[in-house]
Design a protein around this motif. Structure first.
Motif, PDB file in Angstrom:
ATOM      1  N   LYS A 457       0.801  -1.230   0.000  1.00 61.63           N
ATOM      2  CA  LYS A 457       0.000   0.000   0.000  1.00 61.63           C
ATOM      3  C   LYS A 457       0.827   1.270   0.000  1.00 61.63           C
ATOM      4  CE  LYS A 457      -0.642  -0.377   5.025  1.00 61.63           C
ATOM      5  NZ  LYS A 457      -1.639  -0.526   6.099  1.00 61.63           N
ATOM      6  N   HIS A 458       2.122   1.141   0.235  1.00 66.96           N
ATOM      7  CA  HIS A 458       2.958   2.340   0.268  1.00 66.96           C
ATOM      8  C   HIS A 458       3.719   2.586  -1.036  1.00 66.96           C
ATOM      9  CE1 HIS A 458       2.476   3.658   4.437  1.00 66.96           C
ATOM     10  NE2 HIS A 458       2.417   2.368   4.767  1.00 66.96           N
ATOM     11  N   TYR A 461       2.347   2.016  -5.724  1.00 69.69           N
ATOM     12  CA  TYR A 461       1.818   3.151  -6.487  1.00 69.69           C
ATOM     13  C   TYR A 461       0.834   2.680  -7.563  1.00 69.69           C
ATOM     14  CZ  TYR A 461       5.470   5.844  -4.139  1.00 69.69           C
ATOM     15  OH  TYR A 461       6.255   6.445  -3.191  1.00 69.69           O
ATOM     16  N   ASN A 466       5.475   5.222  -9.754  1.00 68.13           N
ATOM     17  CA  ASN A 466       5.011   6.494  -9.211  1.00 68.13           C
ATOM     18  C   ASN A 466       4.840   7.453 -10.390  1.00 68.13           C
ATOM     19  OD1 ASN A 466       4.596   8.974  -8.016  1.00 68.13           O
ATOM     20  ND2 ASN A 466       6.268   8.786  -6.543  1.00 68.13           N
ATOM     21  N   CYS A 519       2.109  16.885  -6.492  1.00 69.72           N
ATOM     22  CA  CYS A 519       1.702  16.061  -5.344  1.00 69.72           C
ATOM     23  C   CYS A 519       0.801  16.828  -4.374  1.00 69.72           C
ATOM     24  CB  CYS A 519       2.925  15.530  -4.612  1.00 69.72           C
ATOM     25  SG  CYS A 519       3.810  14.252  -5.540  1.00 69.72           S
ATOM     26  N   TRP A 522      -2.359  16.269  -6.493  1.00 70.68           N
ATOM     27  CA  TRP A 522      -2.629  14.850  -6.760  1.00 70.68           C
ATOM     28  C   TRP A 522      -1.641  14.003  -5.959  1.00 70.68           C
ATOM     29  CZ3 TRP A 522      -0.924  12.133 -11.870  1.00 70.68           C
ATOM     30  CH2 TRP A 522      -1.406  10.815 -11.892  1.00 70.68           C
ATOM     31  N   THR A 524       0.312  11.063  -3.877  1.00 74.82           N
ATOM     32  CA  THR A 524       0.401   9.613  -4.021  1.00 74.82           C
ATOM     33  C   THR A 524      -0.300   8.951  -2.839  1.00 74.82           C
ATOM     34  OG1 THR A 524       2.466   9.400  -2.765  1.00 74.82           O
ATOM     35  CG2 THR A 524       2.659   9.875  -5.131  1.00 74.82           C
ATOM     36  N   LYS A 525      -0.588   7.674  -2.968  1.00 72.76           N
ATOM     37  CA  LYS A 525      -1.251   6.944  -1.891  1.00 72.76           C
ATOM     38  C   LYS A 525      -0.380   6.935  -0.637  1.00 72.76           C
ATOM     39  CE  LYS A 525      -3.511   2.570  -0.742  1.00 72.76           C
ATOM     40  NZ  LYS A 525      -3.867   1.206  -1.193  1.00 72.76           N
ATOM     41  N   ASN A 526       0.908   6.801  -0.804  1.00 75.66           N
ATOM     42  CA  ASN A 526       1.820   6.804   0.334  1.00 75.66           C
ATOM     43  C   ASN A 526       1.751   8.130   1.074  1.00 75.66           C
ATOM     44  OD1 ASN A 526       4.091   5.887   1.982  1.00 75.66           O
ATOM     45  ND2 ASN A 526       5.297   7.367   0.819  1.00 75.66           N
ATOM     46  N   LYS A 528      -0.762  10.207   1.129  1.00 70.71           N
ATOM     47  CA  LYS A 528      -2.066  10.286   1.795  1.00 70.71           C
ATOM     48  C   LYS A 528      -2.050   9.508   3.105  1.00 70.71           C
ATOM     49  CE  LYS A 528      -4.866  10.711  -2.424  1.00 70.71           C
ATOM     50  NZ  LYS A 528      -5.879  10.012  -3.276  1.00 70.71           N
ATOM     51  N   LEU A 529      -1.448   8.315   3.079  1.00 72.64           N
ATOM     52  CA  LEU A 529      -1.400   7.484   4.287  1.00 72.64           C
ATOM     53  C   LEU A 529      -0.613   8.164   5.398  1.00 72.64           C
ATOM     54  CD1 LEU A 529      -0.828   3.960   2.681  1.00 72.64           C
ATOM     55  CD2 LEU A 529      -2.866   4.712   3.937  1.00 72.64           C
ATOM     56  N   GLU A 532      -2.756  10.811   6.931  1.00 67.06           N
ATOM     57  CA  GLU A 532      -3.801  10.219   7.765  1.00 67.06           C
ATOM     58  C   GLU A 532      -3.249   9.728   9.097  1.00 67.06           C
ATOM     59  OE1 GLU A 532      -5.444   7.157   5.339  1.00 67.06           O
ATOM     60  OE2 GLU A 532      -6.328   8.544   3.887  1.00 67.06           O
TER      61      GLU A 532
END
Length: 578
Positions: A457-458, A461, A466, A519, A522, A524-526, A528-529, A532
């Motif tokens: 999940k990190h 990408y 990426n 970024c 938009w 990246t998922k990493n 965002k995590l 959070e």
């Protein structure tokens, strides 16, 4: 180690080699690297190896480099910049302008090196693993493979340069018996029989060093810095005393055109010698005993040491050229000119010592800038079969196989390409630095850097790439690229030429700004995590990492060890540190 223990180990190695050739299966098992804990506790659905001893984080007992080791390392490398001044004089600067520009360029380089060394100093991972965390588990292959390919070529070029000092050594020892060796190699090849002998001998000098990892070489780099300083100053003093410091035309500047563009062009040219070193920082700083040892020691050493070396080169060769009627800048040509002018036993001995120390200097530079990076890269490209020592042996043979004398003799366009490729690596450094310092708050989940499954999940990408980083990379090289093509012979506009001359600087700046802005819009998922999780600065650092299956792995002593229990790296990062 006792003699009996050594004999036992040698016997065991010999038996293992002998057994390896009994069958294909035995040979295959022999060449495979050992499984690591990160592979053993990796994703159950993958059969691909993502780890080996040299890709894993450096354990505490192998973090042997103190701040003073980095000082001697960079001082030794800096002395190899004797010819950097010739680049500045060649484009039209006088001697004091050249010195100021060199200092400015090296200060910029050192600042970039300072930031690019932080991630590896904290998490003790090399460039390939840092690339995985930034560019993705599959995207990193391009950025690692490109650096590895260029390391092969530069390794061969440095071998050829060092062979010139070996030639001087052989001439001092054997005199005309060496210089009059009959040549049986066609002129079109670009090397003589005597030159091939020097090249082969210098190639052999590299061979023993292939077996060592960087943490085992700190004393060699200390030795290099100790012997090269007296040699450099000795050659400078001789040139000044012999010519009465009559420098001639280096007092005059001859550049034309816009002064601002010219200064930026000169600074970019001065950075050419350190573009590779900036990119390679993680492979050097991962062995640091402390988090800051590789940073401040370099920043306070590199700019001054390189400026000093280049200044001595400018003044020495300018004085000799002006008084002896020559046009040379390379130290091996200077040593040859001294032998031509003062052929005696005492001169031969002095030149022998000088040539030997300069040869050691190039040897150390080649190890640091090309051998170690290729070994590190190859351990990621083929982790099941290659580690750092094996990769270093591989580049040793590949560098011979590419026939660098042929490249340098017949391909001026190719050498222009080598000189300008720094703009491609500048974008890589910019994205790595931006991601670490501005977008992830210095948090790298090291355990996920060894999981190539889509469930990562990190760092998986978008299908392992990426995309934001790729876009920023392409934007960074787009502006200076037309000008770079112009240096290879194509006709381009004046504006394109000016942008091309800014190479590294504009590529770095553009990629940094584009990646950061992209970024923000938009992420990246990493990223965002991490937001959070509300992690603080470098909250994920420490000597504990978590494998994909939740096994807690501790960096301790000389290796990594699994602990009982299951934990996630996110949980560990969220825990308060003492």
């Amino acid at each position: 180690m006792s003699t009996s223990t050594l004999k036992t180990q040698v016997a065991e190695k010999a038996a293992a080699v002998k057994h390896a050739f009994t069958s294909w299966h035995a040979f295959h098992e022999f060449i495979k690297t050992e499984d690591t804990l990160l592979d053993e506790h990796g994703h159950p659905d993958t059969t691909r190896s993502w780890s080996n001893e040299d890709l894993d984080p450096t354990p505490p007992e192998k973090r042997t480099w103190r701040w003073w080791n980095y000082v001697t390392f960079y001082v030794g490398l800096a002395m190899g910049n004797w010819t950097l001044g010739s680049t500045m004089i060649g484009i039209g600067l006088n001697w004091w302008q050249a010195i100021l520009i060199i200092f400015a360029s090296q200060l910029i380089s050192s600042i970039a090196m300072f930031f690019n060394s932080r991630c590896a100093s904290v998490y003790h991972i090399g460039y390939p693993v840092v690339a995985r965390s930034v560019f993705g588990m599959w995207g990193s292959y391009y950025f690692v493979g490109a650096r590895a390919a260029l390391a092969i070529i530069w390794y061969g070029v440095q071998l050829y340069s060092g062979a010139s000092f070996m030639s001087a050594i052989l001439r001092c020892i054997f005199g005309h018996y060496y210089t009059e060796i009959p040549n049986h190699i066609p002129k079109s090849v670009g090397i003589t029989t005597a030159g091939m002998l020097s090249f082969f001998l210098f190639w052999l000098v590299h061979f023993p060093f292939c077996a060592f990892r960087p943490y085992q070489l700190r004393r060699f780099f200390w030795f290099k810095s100790i012997i090269v300083l007296p040699a450099t100053f000795g050659l400078f003093i001789f040139c000044m005393a012999n010519t009465k410091a009559n420098l001639g035309s280096v007092f005059k500047s001859s550049y034309t055109g816009n002064k601002g563009w010219f200064i930026m062009y000169a600074i970019n040219s001065g950075m050419g010698n350190t573009a590779t070193l900036i990119t390679n920082q993680p492979d050097i700083s991962r062995w640091s005993k402390t988090k800051t040892g590789a940073q401040w020691s370099q920043l306070l050493t590199q700019p001054f040491a390189v400026t000093l070396a280049a200044s001595l080169g400018i003044l020495s060769t300018a004085a000799v050229n002006n008084n002896w009627g020559l046009d040379l800048w390379n130290p091996w040509d200077l040593l040859g000119a001294i032998l031509d002018r003062y052929w005696s036993s005492s001169t031969r001995f002095a030149v022998f010592l000088s040539a030997f120390t300069w040869m050691i200097s190039i040897l150390g530079t080649n190890i640091a800038a090309n051998m170690i990076p290729f070994g590190s890269d190859s351990s990621m490209l083929l982790p099941r079969y290659l580690n750092i020592p094996r990769g270093q042996y591989l580049v040793e043979f590949l560098a011979f196989a590419i026939c660098p004398w042929k490249i340098l003799a017949s391909a001026s366009v190719f050498t222009e390409f080598l000189s300008g490729y720094g703009l491609f690596m500048a974008s890589v450094v910019a994205i790595m630095v931006c991601d670490y310092f501005l977008l992830t708050k210095g948090n790298v989940f090291v355990g996920y850097c060894y999981d190539g499954s889509p469930q990562n999940k990190h760092y998986y990408y978008m299908r392992g790439w990426n995309v934001q980083a790729i876009i920023a990379y392409l934007c960074g090289i787009a502006l200076p690229f037309p000008g770079f093509v112009g240096t290879l012979g194509a006709h381009v506009s004046t504006a394109a030429t000016d942008l091309g001359r800014l190479g590294w600087l504009i590529s770095f700046s553009t990629s940094f700004v584009v990646y950061y802005a992209l970024c923000l819009i938009w992420p990246t998922k990493n990223q965002k995590l991490i937001r959070e999780m509300a992690l603080g600065w470098e909250a994920a650092s420490g000597d504990v990492l978590c494998a994909e299956d939740g096994t807690e792995i501790v960096e301790e002593g000389k290796g990594l060890y699994a602990k009982e229990g299951v934990v996630t790296q996110e949980t560990y990062a969220a825990e308060p540190k003492l």
